[in-house]
Scaffold this motif. Structure first.
Motif, PDB file in Angstrom:
ATOM      1  N   THR A 102       0.833  -1.166  -0.116  1.00  0.00           N
ATOM      2  CA  THR A 102       0.117  -0.126   0.081  1.00  0.00           C
ATOM      3  C   THR A 102       0.989   1.112  -0.050  1.00  0.00           C
ATOM      4  O   THR A 102       2.079   0.977   0.030  1.00  0.00           O
ATOM      5  N   GLY A 140       0.906   6.112   3.747  1.00  0.00           N
ATOM      6  CA  GLY A 140       0.140   7.357   4.159  1.00  0.00           C
ATOM      7  C   GLY A 140      -0.696   7.566   3.152  1.00  0.00           C
ATOM      8  O   GLY A 140      -0.526   7.243   2.041  1.00  0.00           O
ATOM      9  N   PRO A 141      -1.369   8.826   3.607  1.00  0.00           N
ATOM     10  CA  PRO A 141      -2.475   9.376   2.487  1.00  0.00           C
ATOM     11  C   PRO A 141      -1.747  10.084   1.440  1.00  0.00           C
ATOM     12  O   PRO A 141      -1.747  11.420   1.379  1.00  0.00           O
ATOM     13  N   CYS A 170      -6.712   7.295   3.903  1.00  0.00           N
ATOM     14  CA  CYS A 170      -6.384   6.014   4.464  1.00  0.00           C
ATOM     15  C   CYS A 170      -7.843   5.439   4.911  1.00  0.00           C
ATOM     16  O   CYS A 170      -8.573   6.170   5.394  1.00  0.00           O
ATOM     17  N   THR A 220      -7.730   0.987  10.079  1.00  0.00           N
ATOM     18  CA  THR A 220      -7.023   0.135  10.420  1.00  0.00           C
ATOM     19  C   THR A 220      -7.368  -1.386  10.688  1.00  0.00           C
ATOM     20  O   THR A 220      -8.283  -1.461  11.335  1.00  0.00           O
ATOM     21  N   THR A 254      -3.197  -0.906   7.325  1.00  0.00           N
ATOM     22  CA  THR A 254      -4.071   0.307   6.896  1.00  0.00           C
ATOM     23  C   THR A 254      -3.775   0.275   5.189  1.00  0.00           C
ATOM     24  O   THR A 254      -2.674   0.669   4.846  1.00  0.00           O
ATOM     25  N   THR A 255      -4.918   0.462   4.693  1.00  0.00           N
ATOM     26  CA  THR A 255      -4.736   0.493   3.202  1.00  0.00           C
ATOM     27  C   THR A 255      -4.807   2.072   2.817  1.00  0.00           C
ATOM     28  O   THR A 255      -5.611   2.759   3.473  1.00  0.00           O
ATOM     29  N   CYS A 256      -4.122   2.570   2.379  1.00  0.00           N
ATOM     30  CA  CYS A 256      -3.839   4.047   1.999  1.00  0.00           C
ATOM     31  C   CYS A 256      -3.976   4.308   0.524  1.00  0.00           C
ATOM     32  O   CYS A 256      -3.594   3.730  -0.408  1.00  0.00           O
ATOM     33  N   SER A 257      -4.638   5.544   0.170  1.00  0.00           N
ATOM     34  CA  SER A 257      -4.571   6.084  -1.330  1.00  0.00           C
ATOM     35  C   SER A 257      -5.460   5.068  -2.237  1.00  0.00           C
ATOM     36  O   SER A 257      -4.924   5.297  -3.377  1.00  0.00           O
TER      37      SER A 257
END
Length: 183
Positions: A132, A135-136, A141, A144, A166-169
């Motif tokens: 991932t 961060g954004p 994001c 979590t 945590t999956t972001c963007s």
């Protein structure tokens, strides 16, 4: 006693019907003999193939997280706990779950990397790397997750792996199972 091959025995018992009947009987005999001959090598090959790893053969765990160029990479390790070698080929299915086992966001997409078959001897490990953004960067994001739900390649049975993810963007990818640790 002399053994007469099947096609010739058939010819001796056929009434005189002409060349077409003789040719048909000969072809039938040769086809049957060829089928019996070709079945032997296939049976021999089947005994040398390595079976696909079952979920019960595998212990799944997360490796060490690494960050690079705005991305977060985390290897998902598949260890063969069985008594014999088994094979994995392709991409695992991966999704993020919360503590109540509800999915957060979409499942991971495939990285697009080519792959081959990985044969795991007992106690050996191969990995598939999940990715991932760190961060954004290009979007928000998601919350979590507590677990990754993982389907080994060619399996319809999932394993829950404890993992704070945590999956972001909107980027959540998985690479194929391999022994190089490549994404």
């Amino acid at each position: 006693m002399i053994q007469i091959p099947y096609p010739l025995r058939l010819l001796r018992t056929l009434p005189r019907r002409g060349p077409a009947a003789v040719l048909t009987a000969a072809l039938l005999g040769l086809t049957a003999a060829g089928a019996a001959w070709s079945a032997t090598p296939a049976a021999a090959r089947a005994s040398t193939t390595v079976r696909t790893c079952a979920v019960s053969d595998l212990y799944l765990a997360m490796g060490s997280k690494e960050g690079a160029a705005g991305s977060l990479y985390w290897p998902l390790r598949f260890t063969n706990t069985g008594a014999t070698s088994c094979a994995l080929r392709g991409y695992p299915g991966v999704s993020v779950l919360d503590t109540a086992h509800h999915q957060i966001g979409p499942a991971a997409t495939h990285s697009g990397r080519s792959y081959g078959t990985v044969t795991l001897a007992p106690a050996h490990t191969a990995s598939a790397v999940v990715r991932t953004t760190n961060g954004p960067i290009g979007g928000p994001c998601l919350r979590t997750g507590t677990y990754l739900r993982v389907y080994a390649p060619a399996s319809r049975t999932a394993t829950l792996v404890p993992a704070s993810w945590t999956t972001c963007s909107g980027l959540f990818q998985v690479g194929p199972v391999n022994v190089q640790g490549a994404f």
